[in-house]
Design an enzyme around this catalytic site. Structure first.
Site, PDB file in Angstrom:
ATOM      1  N   TRP A 179     -54.028  34.206 -83.852  1.00 54.62           N
ATOM      2  CA  TRP A 179     -53.755  35.614 -84.202  1.00 54.62           C
ATOM      3  C   TRP A 179     -55.035  36.422 -84.328  1.00 54.62           C
ATOM      4  O   TRP A 179     -54.991  37.641 -84.437  1.00 54.62           O
ATOM      5  CB  TRP A 179     -52.969  35.698 -85.513  1.00 54.62           C
ATOM      6  CG  TRP A 179     -51.580  35.162 -85.453  1.00 54.62           C
ATOM      7  CD1 TRP A 179     -50.859  34.808 -84.332  1.00 54.62           C
ATOM      8  CD2 TRP A 179     -50.700  34.934 -86.573  1.00 54.62           C
ATOM      9  NE1 TRP A 179     -49.607  34.377 -84.684  1.00 54.62           N
ATOM     10  CE2 TRP A 179     -49.489  34.447 -86.049  1.00 54.62           C
ATOM     11  CE3 TRP A 179     -50.834  35.085 -87.952  1.00 54.62           C
ATOM     12  CZ2 TRP A 179     -48.406  34.117 -86.880  1.00 54.62           C
ATOM     13  CZ3 TRP A 179     -49.770  34.758 -88.778  1.00 54.62           C
ATOM     14  CH2 TRP A 179     -48.562  34.274 -88.241  1.00 54.62           C
ATOM     15  N   LYS A 180     -56.171  35.746 -84.389  1.00 51.66           N
ATOM     16  CA  LYS A 180     -57.459  36.421 -84.634  1.00 51.66           C
ATOM     17  C   LYS A 180     -57.332  37.290 -85.889  1.00 51.66           C
ATOM     18  O   LYS A 180     -56.593  36.941 -86.800  1.00 51.66           O
ATOM     19  CB  LYS A 180     -57.884  37.220 -83.410  1.00 51.66           C
ATOM     20  CG  LYS A 180     -57.798  36.425 -82.115  1.00 51.66           C
ATOM     21  CD  LYS A 180     -58.507  37.076 -80.976  1.00 51.66           C
ATOM     22  CE  LYS A 180     -58.170  36.336 -79.707  1.00 51.66           C
ATOM     23  NZ  LYS A 180     -59.085  36.624 -78.632  1.00 51.66           N
ATOM     24  N   GLU A 183     -65.572  33.657 -79.793  1.00 46.38           N
ATOM     25  CA  GLU A 183     -65.903  34.849 -80.591  1.00 46.38           C
ATOM     26  C   GLU A 183     -66.809  34.474 -81.766  1.00 46.38           C
ATOM     27  O   GLU A 183     -67.666  35.250 -82.176  1.00 46.38           O
ATOM     28  CB  GLU A 183     -64.606  35.548 -81.052  1.00 46.38           C
ATOM     29  CG  GLU A 183     -63.939  36.255 -79.879  1.00 46.38           C
ATOM     30  CD  GLU A 183     -62.429  36.373 -79.960  1.00 46.38           C
ATOM     31  OE1 GLU A 183     -61.857  36.186 -81.044  1.00 46.38           O
ATOM     32  OE2 GLU A 183     -61.818  36.636 -78.900  1.00 46.38           O
ATOM     33  N   GLU A 202     -61.503  27.329 -72.785  1.00 47.04           N
ATOM     34  CA  GLU A 202     -61.292  28.773 -72.754  1.00 47.04           C
ATOM     35  C   GLU A 202     -62.460  29.440 -72.034  1.00 47.04           C
ATOM     36  O   GLU A 202     -63.513  29.693 -72.658  1.00 47.04           O
ATOM     37  CB  GLU A 202     -61.206  29.328 -74.180  1.00 47.04           C
ATOM     38  CG  GLU A 202     -60.097  28.730 -75.004  1.00 47.04           C
ATOM     39  CD  GLU A 202     -59.628  29.689 -76.089  1.00 47.04           C
ATOM     40  OE1 GLU A 202     -58.466  30.077 -76.045  1.00 47.04           O
ATOM     41  OE2 GLU A 202     -60.444  30.079 -76.945  1.00 47.04           O
ATOM     42  N   GLY A 233     -58.914  37.560 -73.657  1.00 48.85           N
ATOM     43  CA  GLY A 233     -58.624  38.946 -74.035  1.00 48.85           C
ATOM     44  C   GLY A 233     -58.901  39.950 -72.930  1.00 48.85           C
ATOM     45  O   GLY A 233     -58.916  41.155 -73.174  1.00 48.85           O
ATOM     46  N   SER A 259     -56.029  34.643 -71.701  1.00 51.25           N
ATOM     47  CA  SER A 259     -55.025  35.541 -71.122  1.00 51.25           C
ATOM     48  C   SER A 259     -53.807  34.798 -70.575  1.00 51.25           C
ATOM     49  O   SER A 259     -53.208  35.212 -69.576  1.00 51.25           O
ATOM     50  CB  SER A 259     -55.655  36.430 -70.044  1.00 51.25           C
ATOM     51  OG  SER A 259     -56.678  37.236 -70.611  1.00 51.25           O
ATOM     52  N   GLY A 282     -53.955  33.941 -77.445  1.00 53.13           N
ATOM     53  CA  GLY A 282     -54.383  35.041 -78.308  1.00 53.13           C
ATOM     54  C   GLY A 282     -53.349  36.149 -78.298  1.00 53.13           C
ATOM     55  O   GLY A 282     -52.334  36.093 -79.000  1.00 53.13           O
ATOM     56  N   GLY A 283     -53.579  37.164 -77.481  1.00 51.19           N
ATOM     57  CA  GLY A 283     -52.744  38.373 -77.481  1.00 51.19           C
ATOM     58  C   GLY A 283     -51.250  38.091 -77.428  1.00 51.19           C
ATOM     59  O   GLY A 283     -50.463  38.689 -78.178  1.00 51.19           O
TER      60      GLY A 283
END
Ligand code: PEP
Length: 251
Positions: free
Chosen positions: A10-11, A97, A167, A173, A212, A233-234
């Site tokens: 979820w970051k 990140e 990744e 992202g 992605s 992620g997203g």
């Protein structure tokens, strides 16, 4: 046979209200997901809510980072034992990140891997090359170095108690996904690199793809021989998309 794993990252997103709704959606749509394991890695501040909502469900949860220290004067850090106390099974380690914005080195990531295992957590070790590194033809050198750092520090046996997420940084992202062939090539390389130390660990280790991944491209990526699931992620913020990926992993 490696169990597929689909883990959401979820970051730094969500509110108490939005994650409640998100988890309701995911829980209610899990009916068809009988083979793959599903997990969500939440901002640490929400872990108490996540635990309350997911306890007794088939969905696992985890944190997004862990301190190398067990306790003490480390303002803002979260110890592995704290994550474990809130029921976490997983913790993401070395996400790009964190490597980029927090200067996390291969050595620190390896120390975090050990800290996670000491707390009984399953580390999801993120590795991957930048666009510049890919274009310079050093993808294998980079991911090889990232794996070797953990093997040298923790030993091959401990690496086998975790999960690897390949990744490519250029795909995170950005909406640019590695093709299934590009991803499979690196996954096969990673497995071979680990097999050089232990064939049994290489055979059993789950290697996830992240970058992605979405409802439209998941099935092709997950059909590859060495792709055992995804770190999402997203798309993990939308129940329908996340469930579509989990269902694809279940096939
Ligand atoms: C990630 O953050 O690990 C990730 C894969 O993000 P996204 O799916 O948004 O590219």
């Amino acid at each position: 046979m490696r169990q597929p794993l689909v883990a959401g990252n979820w970051k730094m997103n969500g509110t108490r209200a939005s994650i409640k709704e998100l988890l309701e959606g995911v829980k209610n749509g899990m009916g068809e997901v009988t083979i793959a394991e599903v997990a969500v890695c939440s901002p640490h501040i929400f872990l108490c809510d996540v635990q309350q909502q997911l306890d007794g469900s088939a969905i696992a949860w985890g944190g997004q980072d862990v301190s190398v220290h067990e306790s003490g004067a480390y303002t803002g850090e979260t110890a592995g034992a704290m994550l474990a106390e809130f029921g976490c099974k997983y913790v993401i380690i070395g996400h790009s990140e964190r490597r980029t914005y927090h200067g996390e080195t291969d050595q620190l990531v390896a120390e975090k891997f050990t800290a996670a295992r000491k707390a009984g957590l399953v580390p999801i070790l993120c590795i991957g090359e930048t666009l510049e590194e890919r274009e310079s033809g050093i993808t294998e050198e980079v991911v090889g170095r990232q794996i070797d750092a953990v093997v040298e520090h923790c030993g091959i046996g401990m690496l086998g108690e975790g999960v690897i997420a390949y990744e490519p940084v250029w795909a995170i992202g950005t909406g640019k996904t590695a093709t299934p062939e590009q991803a499979q090539d690196v996954h096969a390389f990673i497995r071979a690199r680990i097999a050089a130390s232990s064939q049994a660990v290489a055979d059993g280790l789950q290697i996830l793809y992240g970058g992605s991944m979405n409802a439209g491209n998941a099935a092709d990526l997950l059909a590859q021989a060495d792709i055992d699931g995804g770190l999402i992620g997203g798309a993990s913020l939308k129940p329908a998309d996340f469930l579509a990926i989990a269902t694809a992993a279940n096939a």
